[in-house]
Scaffold this motif. Structure first.
Motif, PDB file in Angstrom:
ATOM      1  N   TRP A   1       0.362  44.933  16.408  1.00 31.53           N
ATOM      2  CA  TRP A   1      -0.255  46.252  16.574  1.00 31.53           C
ATOM      3  C   TRP A   1      -0.484  46.599  18.040  1.00 31.53           C
ATOM      4  CZ3 TRP A   1       0.376  49.417  12.884  1.00 31.53           C
ATOM      5  CH2 TRP A   1       0.465  48.958  11.569  1.00 31.53           C
ATOM      6  N   GLN A   2       0.053  47.735  18.419  1.00 34.64           N
ATOM      7  CA  GLN A   2      -0.053  48.271  19.773  1.00 34.64           C
ATOM      8  C   GLN A   2      -0.982  49.485  19.743  1.00 34.64           C
ATOM      9  OE1 GLN A   2       1.801  46.376  22.167  1.00 34.64           O
ATOM     10  NE2 GLN A   2       1.805  45.193  20.265  1.00 34.64           N
ATOM     11  N   PRO A   3      -1.379  50.013  20.907  1.00 36.26           N
ATOM     12  CA  PRO A   3      -2.261  51.186  20.913  1.00 36.26           C
ATOM     13  C   PRO A   3      -1.702  52.325  20.053  1.00 36.26           C
ATOM     14  CG  PRO A   3      -2.054  50.291  23.122  1.00 36.26           C
ATOM     15  CD  PRO A   3      -1.064  49.554  22.263  1.00 36.26           C
ATOM     16  N   GLY A   4      -2.616  53.068  19.426  1.00 39.15           N
ATOM     17  CA  GLY A   4      -2.219  54.197  18.594  1.00 39.15           C
ATOM     18  C   GLY A   4      -1.606  53.774  17.265  1.00 39.15           C
ATOM     19  N   TRP A   5      -1.944  52.579  16.809  1.00 42.98           N
ATOM     20  CA  TRP A   5      -1.413  52.036  15.556  1.00 42.98           C
ATOM     21  C   TRP A   5       0.112  51.987  15.548  1.00 42.98           C
ATOM     22  CZ3 TRP A   5      -4.336  49.173  12.657  1.00 42.98           C
ATOM     23  CH2 TRP A   5      -5.700  49.425  12.588  1.00 42.98           C
ATOM     24  N   ARG A   6       0.695  51.776  16.691  1.00 42.22           N
ATOM     25  CA  ARG A   6       2.158  51.624  16.793  1.00 42.22           C
ATOM     26  C   ARG A   6       2.469  50.158  16.501  1.00 42.22           C
ATOM     27  NH1 ARG A   6       5.811  50.126  20.716  1.00 42.22           N
ATOM     28  NH2 ARG A   6       7.818  51.168  20.585  1.00 42.22           N
ATOM     29  N   ASP A   7       3.275  49.944  15.482  1.00 44.70           N
ATOM     30  CA  ASP A   7       3.591  48.566  15.102  1.00 44.70           C
ATOM     31  C   ASP A   7       4.969  48.166  15.599  1.00 44.70           C
ATOM     32  OD1 ASP A   7       4.424  50.479  13.151  1.00 44.70           O
ATOM     33  OD2 ASP A   7       4.888  48.856  11.765  1.00 44.70           O
ATOM     34  N   LEU A   8       5.006  47.023  16.250  1.00 39.46           N
ATOM     35  CA  LEU A   8       6.269  46.526  16.785  1.00 39.46           C
ATOM     36  C   LEU A   8       7.277  46.239  15.678  1.00 39.46           C
ATOM     37  CD1 LEU A   8       5.195  44.057  19.625  1.00 39.46           C
ATOM     38  CD2 LEU A   8       6.187  46.345  19.861  1.00 39.46           C
ATOM     39  N   THR A   9       6.822  45.814  14.508  1.00 37.40           N
ATOM     40  CA  THR A   9       7.758  45.477  13.440  1.00 37.40           C
ATOM     41  C   THR A   9       8.620  46.664  13.059  1.00 37.40           C
ATOM     42  OG1 THR A   9       6.041  45.895  11.783  1.00 37.40           O
ATOM     43  CG2 THR A   9       6.412  43.599  12.445  1.00 37.40           C
ATOM     44  N   ARG A  10       8.102  47.865  13.250  1.00 38.81           N
ATOM     45  CA  ARG A  10       8.875  49.071  12.934  1.00 38.81           C
ATOM     46  C   ARG A  10       9.519  49.687  14.169  1.00 38.81           C
ATOM     47  NH1 ARG A  10       6.406  54.174  10.442  1.00 38.81           N
ATOM     48  NH2 ARG A  10       4.661  53.301  11.562  1.00 38.81           N
ATOM     49  N   HIS A  11       8.807  49.694  15.280  1.00 39.84           N
ATOM     50  CA  HIS A  11       9.278  50.405  16.476  1.00 39.84           C
ATOM     51  C   HIS A  11      10.085  49.546  17.436  1.00 39.84           C
ATOM     52  CE1 HIS A  11       6.037  53.081  15.066  1.00 39.84           C
ATOM     53  NE2 HIS A  11       6.904  54.000  15.426  1.00 39.84           N
ATOM     54  N   ASP A  12       9.849  48.250  17.440  1.00 39.71           N
ATOM     55  CA  ASP A  12      10.594  47.349  18.321  1.00 39.71           C
ATOM     56  C   ASP A  12      10.615  45.942  17.708  1.00 39.71           C
ATOM     57  OD1 ASP A  12      11.884  46.101  20.401  1.00 39.71           O
ATOM     58  OD2 ASP A  12      10.495  46.782  21.965  1.00 39.71           O
ATOM     59  N   PRO A  13      11.323  45.798  16.575  1.00 35.29           N
ATOM     60  CA  PRO A  13      11.287  44.514  15.864  1.00 35.29           C
ATOM     61  C   PRO A  13      11.780  43.339  16.695  1.00 35.29           C
ATOM     62  CG  PRO A  13      12.906  46.007  14.877  1.00 35.29           C
ATOM     63  CD  PRO A  13      12.147  46.784  15.901  1.00 35.29           C
ATOM     64  N   GLU A  14      12.758  43.571  17.568  1.00 33.74           N
ATOM     65  CA  GLU A  14      13.249  42.476  18.408  1.00 33.74           C
ATOM     66  C   GLU A  14      12.155  41.958  19.334  1.00 33.74           C
ATOM     67  OE1 GLU A  14      14.895  45.508  18.306  1.00 33.74           O
ATOM     68  OE2 GLU A  14      16.414  44.887  16.853  1.00 33.74           O
ATOM     69  N   GLU A  15      11.335  42.874  19.853  1.00 32.42           N
ATOM     70  CA  GLU A  15      10.229  42.478  20.732  1.00 32.42           C
ATOM     71  C   GLU A  15       9.173  41.695  19.955  1.00 32.42           C
ATOM     72  OE1 GLU A  15       7.845  41.972  24.142  1.00 32.42           O
ATOM     73  OE2 GLU A  15       9.984  42.250  23.805  1.00 32.42           O
ATOM     74  N   PHE A  16       8.897  42.122  18.733  1.00 25.32           N
ATOM     75  CA  PHE A  16       7.944  41.386  17.894  1.00 25.32           C
ATOM     76  C   PHE A  16       8.441  39.961  17.659  1.00 25.32           C
ATOM     77  CE2 PHE A  16       6.460  40.135  13.586  1.00 25.32           C
ATOM     78  CZ  PHE A  16       5.107  40.035  13.871  1.00 25.32           C
ATOM     79  N   ILE A  17       9.688  39.826  17.272  1.00 27.81           N
ATOM     80  CA  ILE A  17      10.268  38.506  17.026  1.00 27.81           C
ATOM     81  C   ILE A  17      10.232  37.661  18.297  1.00 27.81           C
ATOM     82  CG2 ILE A  17      12.421  37.297  16.477  1.00 27.81           C
ATOM     83  CD1 ILE A  17      12.994  39.700  14.523  1.00 27.81           C
TER      84      ILE A  17
END
Length: 183
Positions: free
Chosen positions: A36-52
């Motif tokens: 979870w990033q600011p503004g409820w932006r989730d990496l799993t949806r918006h940047d899955p490679e970065e989350f992994i």
């Protein structure tokens, strides 16, 4: 020791992981905090490679406790883990916990991750933990049991907790196992 703590939303994964991490004096990896990033932006949806990438980096440590159920990193976490604690509580226990937690967070305006706070209107979302816990409880339980039966996870020491009262025994067991490993 590397311990993964899993379970339905509201089961108490983070609370238990923090407790074990404190007892064993090892880092706690909260997958929600990575996602979870600011503004409820989730990496799993918006940047899955970065989350992994972030999770993969975090679990390279020699000892840790990680909590969360993210499918995109599940295999990585489980393959690296030595132990897995599954909070497999009955649906009524889960629902009481997740509803109480959600209401308290909304009332107290508790900061969660990256400045995000739960709001009353979030309760209406299909992805809200209360609705998610209700709708996925049976499926996640079946899938987790089937996944843990696979040969690739035979190396994991699995502690399947069926009731919250079992947590004290699990913490004591893991603390003792940690002492034995460090000798």
């Amino acid at each position: 020791m590397r311990i993964a703590v899993i379970g339905t939303p509201g089961a108490g994964k983070t609370m238990l992981a923090r407790r074990i991490a404190g007892r064993l004096e090892v880092p706690h990896i909260e997958l929600d905090a990575i996602n979870w990033q600011p503004g409820w932006r989730d990496l799993t949806r918006h940047d899955p490679e970065e989350f992994i990438r972030r999770v993969t980096e975090a679990i390279q440590a020699e000892a840790w406790i990680a909590d969360g159920n993210y499918g995109s990193v599940r295999d990585r976490v489980w393959r690296r883990a030595t132990h897995l604690v599954w909070l497999d509580y009955e649906r009524p226990v889960i629902m009481v916990r997740v509803i109480r937690r959600s209401l308290l967070r909304a009332i107290l305006r508790t900061e969660l991750w990256a400045g995000n706070r739960e709001r009353w209107r979030h309760l209406l979302r299909p992805s809200h933990p209360v609705r998610w816990a209700w709708s996925t409880w049976a499926r996640l339980r079946r899938e987790t049991a089937a996944r843990l039966a696979q040969q690739e996870y035979a190396n994991l020491a699995v502690l399947r907790l069926r009731h919250p009262r079992d947590t004290d025994k699990a913490v004591a067991f893991l603390a003792e196992a940690g002492r034995q490993i460090s000798k």
